[in-house]
Motif scaffolding. Structure first.
Motif, PDB file in Angstrom:
ATOM      1  N   HIS A   6       0.824  -1.209   0.000  1.00 36.39           N
ATOM      2  CA  HIS A   6       0.000   0.000   0.000  1.00 36.39           C
ATOM      3  C   HIS A   6       0.860   1.263   0.000  1.00 36.39           C
ATOM      4  CE1 HIS A   6       0.871  -0.162   4.309  1.00 36.39           C
ATOM      5  NE2 HIS A   6       0.403   1.065   4.430  1.00 36.39           N
ATOM      6  N   VAL A   7       2.135   1.121   0.345  1.00 35.48           N
ATOM      7  CA  VAL A   7       3.100   2.219   0.257  1.00 35.48           C
ATOM      8  C   VAL A   7       4.018   2.039  -0.942  1.00 35.48           C
ATOM      9  CG1 VAL A   7       5.033   3.362   1.409  1.00 35.48           C
ATOM     10  CG2 VAL A   7       3.046   2.625   2.744  1.00 35.48           C
ATOM     11  N   ARG A   8       4.472   0.805  -1.140  1.00 33.39           N
ATOM     12  CA  ARG A   8       5.493   0.534  -2.162  1.00 33.39           C
ATOM     13  C   ARG A   8       5.000   0.823  -3.570  1.00 33.39           C
ATOM     14  NH1 ARG A   8       6.339  -3.815  -5.182  1.00 33.39           N
ATOM     15  NH2 ARG A   8       4.855  -5.057  -3.966  1.00 33.39           N
ATOM     16  N   VAL A   9       3.753   0.461  -3.883  1.00 32.80           N
ATOM     17  CA  VAL A   9       3.266   0.615  -5.260  1.00 32.80           C
ATOM     18  C   VAL A   9       3.353   2.070  -5.708  1.00 32.80           C
ATOM     19  CG1 VAL A   9       1.233   0.424  -6.749  1.00 32.80           C
ATOM     20  CG2 VAL A   9       1.777  -1.413  -5.151  1.00 32.80           C
ATOM     21  N   GLY A  10       2.896   2.991  -4.863  1.00 35.13           N
ATOM     22  CA  GLY A  10       2.950   4.393  -5.230  1.00 35.13           C
ATOM     23  C   GLY A  10       4.347   4.955  -5.255  1.00 35.13           C
ATOM     24  N   LYS A  11       5.183   4.578  -4.281  1.00 38.31           N
ATOM     25  CA  LYS A  11       6.529   5.125  -4.185  1.00 38.31           C
ATOM     26  C   LYS A  11       7.413   4.708  -5.353  1.00 38.31           C
ATOM     27  CE  LYS A  11       8.708   5.211  -0.277  1.00 38.31           C
ATOM     28  NZ  LYS A  11       9.301   4.809   1.019  1.00 38.31           N
ATOM     29  N   GLU A  12       7.166   3.522  -5.917  1.00 34.31           N
ATOM     30  CA  GLU A  12       8.013   3.026  -6.996  1.00 34.31           C
ATOM     31  C   GLU A  12       7.548   3.467  -8.377  1.00 34.31           C
ATOM     32  OE1 GLU A  12       8.198  -1.188  -6.578  1.00 34.31           O
ATOM     33  OE2 GLU A  12       9.575  -1.113  -4.859  1.00 34.31           O
ATOM     34  N   ALA A  13       6.403   4.129  -8.476  1.00 34.00           N
ATOM     35  CA  ALA A  13       5.838   4.480  -9.772  1.00 34.00           C
ATOM     36  C   ALA A  13       6.510   5.712 -10.371  1.00 34.00           C
ATOM     37  CB  ALA A  13       4.339   4.729  -9.633  1.00 34.00           C
ATOM     38  N   ASP A  14       6.623   5.727 -11.689  1.00 35.50           N
ATOM     39  CA  ASP A  14       7.060   6.914 -12.426  1.00 35.50           C
ATOM     40  C   ASP A  14       5.862   7.763 -12.857  1.00 35.50           C
ATOM     41  OD1 ASP A  14       9.914   6.243 -12.514  1.00 35.50           O
ATOM     42  OD2 ASP A  14       9.276   4.603 -13.829  1.00 35.50           O
ATOM     43  N   LEU A  15       4.686   7.146 -12.892  1.00 36.82           N
ATOM     44  CA  LEU A  15       3.471   7.839 -13.311  1.00 36.82           C
ATOM     45  C   LEU A  15       2.283   7.053 -12.791  1.00 36.82           C
ATOM     46  CD1 LEU A  15       2.181  10.122 -15.115  1.00 36.82           C
ATOM     47  CD2 LEU A  15       2.165   8.439 -16.967  1.00 36.82           C
ATOM     48  N   VAL A  16       1.273   7.773 -12.280  1.00 41.94           N
ATOM     49  CA  VAL A  16       0.030   7.142 -11.856  1.00 41.94           C
ATOM     50  C   VAL A  16      -1.103   7.710 -12.698  1.00 41.94           C
ATOM     51  CG1 VAL A  16      -1.632   6.796  -9.996  1.00 41.94           C
ATOM     52  CG2 VAL A  16       0.827   6.754  -9.501  1.00 41.94           C
ATOM     53  N   LEU A  17      -1.866   6.837 -13.329  1.00 41.72           N
ATOM     54  CA  LEU A  17      -3.040   7.218 -14.108  1.00 41.72           C
ATOM     55  C   LEU A  17      -4.276   6.644 -13.428  1.00 41.72           C
ATOM     56  CD1 LEU A  17      -1.774   6.199 -17.682  1.00 41.72           C
ATOM     57  CD2 LEU A  17      -1.483   8.416 -16.558  1.00 41.72           C
TER      58      LEU A  17
ATOM     59  N   THR B  75      -2.397   4.255  -2.654  1.00 43.14           N
ATOM     60  CA  THR B  75      -1.371   4.528  -3.659  1.00 43.14           C
ATOM     61  C   THR B  75      -1.357   5.999  -4.042  1.00 43.14           C
ATOM     62  OG1 THR B  75      -1.482   2.269  -4.536  1.00 43.14           O
ATOM     63  CG2 THR B  75      -0.612   3.968  -6.006  1.00 43.14           C
ATOM     64  N   LEU B  76      -2.533   6.606  -4.155  1.00 44.37           N
ATOM     65  CA  LEU B  76      -2.608   8.019  -4.514  1.00 44.37           C
ATOM     66  C   LEU B  76      -1.955   8.901  -3.457  1.00 44.37           C
ATOM     67  CD1 LEU B  76      -6.269   8.182  -5.899  1.00 44.37           C
ATOM     68  CD2 LEU B  76      -4.139   8.119  -7.216  1.00 44.37           C
ATOM     69  N   LEU B  77      -1.998   8.481  -2.208  1.00 43.91           N
ATOM     70  CA  LEU B  77      -1.382   9.260  -1.137  1.00 43.91           C
ATOM     71  C   LEU B  77       0.127   9.079  -1.065  1.00 43.91           C
ATOM     72  CD1 LEU B  77      -3.852   8.921   1.885  1.00 43.91           C
ATOM     73  CD2 LEU B  77      -3.467  10.912   0.439  1.00 43.91           C
ATOM     74  N   THR B  78       0.623   7.955  -1.500  1.00 46.44           N
ATOM     75  CA  THR B  78       2.058   7.681  -1.371  1.00 46.44           C
ATOM     76  C   THR B  78       2.852   8.013  -2.620  1.00 46.44           C
ATOM     77  OG1 THR B  78       1.713   5.362  -2.025  1.00 46.44           O
ATOM     78  CG2 THR B  78       1.681   5.867   0.336  1.00 46.44           C
ATOM     79  N   ALA B  79       2.172   8.224  -3.736  1.00 45.49           N
ATOM     80  CA  ALA B  79       2.881   8.512  -4.992  1.00 45.49           C
ATOM     81  C   ALA B  79       3.535   9.887  -4.929  1.00 45.49           C
ATOM     82  CB  ALA B  79       1.915   8.437  -6.161  1.00 45.49           C
ATOM     83  N   ARG B  80       4.756   9.981  -5.401  1.00 45.32           N
ATOM     84  CA  ARG B  80       5.458  11.252  -5.505  1.00 45.32           C
ATOM     85  C   ARG B  80       5.819  11.573  -6.952  1.00 45.32           C
ATOM     86  NH1 ARG B  80       3.186  11.383  -1.615  1.00 45.32           N
ATOM     87  NH2 ARG B  80       3.886  11.867   0.518  1.00 45.32           N
ATOM     88  N   CYS B  81       5.209  10.880  -7.858  1.00 49.70           N
ATOM     89  CA  CYS B  81       5.366  11.120  -9.286  1.00 49.70           C
ATOM     90  C   CYS B  81       4.120  11.857  -9.788  1.00 49.70           C
ATOM     91  CB  CYS B  81       5.525   9.787 -10.016  1.00 49.70           C
ATOM     92  SG  CYS B  81       4.090   8.687  -9.776  1.00 49.70           S
TER      93      CYS B  81
END
Length: 408
Positions: A73-84, A108-114
């Protein structure tokens, strides 16, 4: 240099347009992206997990209590280059705006930094509701990209704004943001732009015409990017390779150079920026036969007399309103008289446009391709080389230059 594939998280909301996420997934994987699908539980009522797993090559989960040791729940967003998020329902937009994290996608939307991009799809009344508009504004204020939805057929017999953007357009915008994460700022809000695209066809008889190889893809990319940067966009489209209308744009379809001329003058009268990206035929047959011209051994070969078509770009420059910006396009080849840039500089001076985008054509360049390169020449004498990239990237470069001129 790393050969790691760009990592894209494809969030799927629980709306009828969820089936189109499969086309987005296919387009991204086929263009070399590593895509992880994260649907909501409601999305699986429309498309099963097995479909997403087969197309992506990754397992599909909706909750936070699977693969707990991986802290996905943290890793998926943190490792992404882009979230759609495709489709982004009114419910998902509301949750994202207010930080609600009750499943894997919202975590995932909260943890993404891309870059995070929402592609809305809902009924018009839901899209226009003040709650949704406030949620969209809040998300945009925090740096998320909420695109403009398309207009057209919705669920049942309803028609209006709120239709999911075409999957090919979504893939195109994803490629743009992976190459240039800051390519879609909302810096054209309140700006009305008119863009021409595609080739013109000048009829010789009911069957034949004079035309060119323009696909219209560059003009459509300009319209697509401008609309998502907040502009009010009208696209005057000649003949194209069956391109879908860009989401958020009003499209007028024309055929001949004279029809395009009339439409551009009408639309330019109230525009802030005018872009002539269409490939207008230089000549048209002086007469048009009412019946198909026959090939016959008993008759002499027909002689076609040509009339010169008007220079629409020069007319638009001549008739422009105070403060209006005009951008031209030029397809050039070098010859004994000079290089591509030599001819382009002369053309910019002769036309009087504020900016001129120059493409070298021939040998598989510019026409009928997915990518483009060239030069951006300005009336003040500055010149910029545009490296080869997706046509949306060139479009973004052009709009960056336009915004720079507007802010002067």
């Amino acid at each position: 240099m790393s050969d790691r594939k760009p990592r894209v998280v494809l969030g799927v909301g629980g709306g009828i347009a969820a089936y189109k996420a499969c086309e987005v997934l296919r387009g991204l994987t086929e263009s070399g992206h590593d895509v992880r699908v994260v649907p909501t539980e409601a999305a699986l009522n429309f498309v099963g997990a097995a479909t997403f797993e087969a197309l992506s090559g990754h397992p599909v989960h909706t909750g936070v209590f699977t693969e707990v040791p991986e802290v996905q729940h943290v890793r998926v967003g943190k490792e992404a280059d882009l979230v759609l998020v495709v489709p982004a329902t009114a419910n998902l937009l509301a949750k994202a705006a207010h930080g609600i994290a009750d499943d894997l996608l919202t975590n995932t939307l909260l943890t993404a930094r891309c870059p995070v991009v929402f592609f809305p799809a809902m009924h018009t009344e839901m899209w226009e509701h003040p709650a949704t508009r406030d949620n969209v504004a809040l998300l945009r204020s925090r740096g998320a990209i909420v695109t403009e939805p398309d207009s057209g057929r919705l669920t049942g017999v309803d028609t209006g704004k709120g239709r999911l953007a075409n999957p090919a357009e979504i893939v195109d915008l994803a490629r743009l943001l992976l190459a240039a994460p800051g390519a879609l700022p909302r810096d054209l809000e309140g700006v009305r732009v008119v863009i021409s695209a595609g080739g013109t066809r000048e009829p010789l008889d009911p069957v034949r015409y004079l035309g060119n190889r323009s696909s219209g893809k560059q003009g459509y990319a300009l319209a697509r990017v401008a609309a998502q940067r907040g502009a009010e966009v009208t696209l005057v489209a000649g003949h194209t390779v069956a391109l879908p209308d860009p989401a958020g744009a009003t499209v007028r379809h024309v055929s001949t150079a004279l029809e395009l001329r009339e439409a551009m003058h009408a639309e330019a009268a109230s525009a802030d920026v005018v872009v002539m990206a269409a490939a207008v035929a230089d000549f048209r047959p002086a007469t048009r036969a009412d019946v198909k011209i026959k090939k016959s051994d008993e008759l002499p070969d027909p002689v076609v007399t040509l009339d010169r078509n008007p220079d629409i770009l020069a007319e638009l420059v001549r008739d422009r309103r105070p403060g209006q910006l005009v951008v031209g396009f030029a397809a050039e080849t070098g010859d004994e008289q000079g290089s591509v840039l030599d001819h382009a500089r002369v053309k910019l001076k002769r036309k009087g446009a504020d900016l001129l985008v120059v493409n070298a054509v021939g040998d598989g360049k510019a026409f009928e391709t997915e990518d483009n390169s060239g030069w951006l020449l300005a009336a003040d004498g500055t010149e910029r080389s545009i490296p080869l990239g997706a046509k949306a990237q060139l479009a973004s470069t052009v709009w960056d230059a336009v915004v720079g001129l507007i802010k002067r």
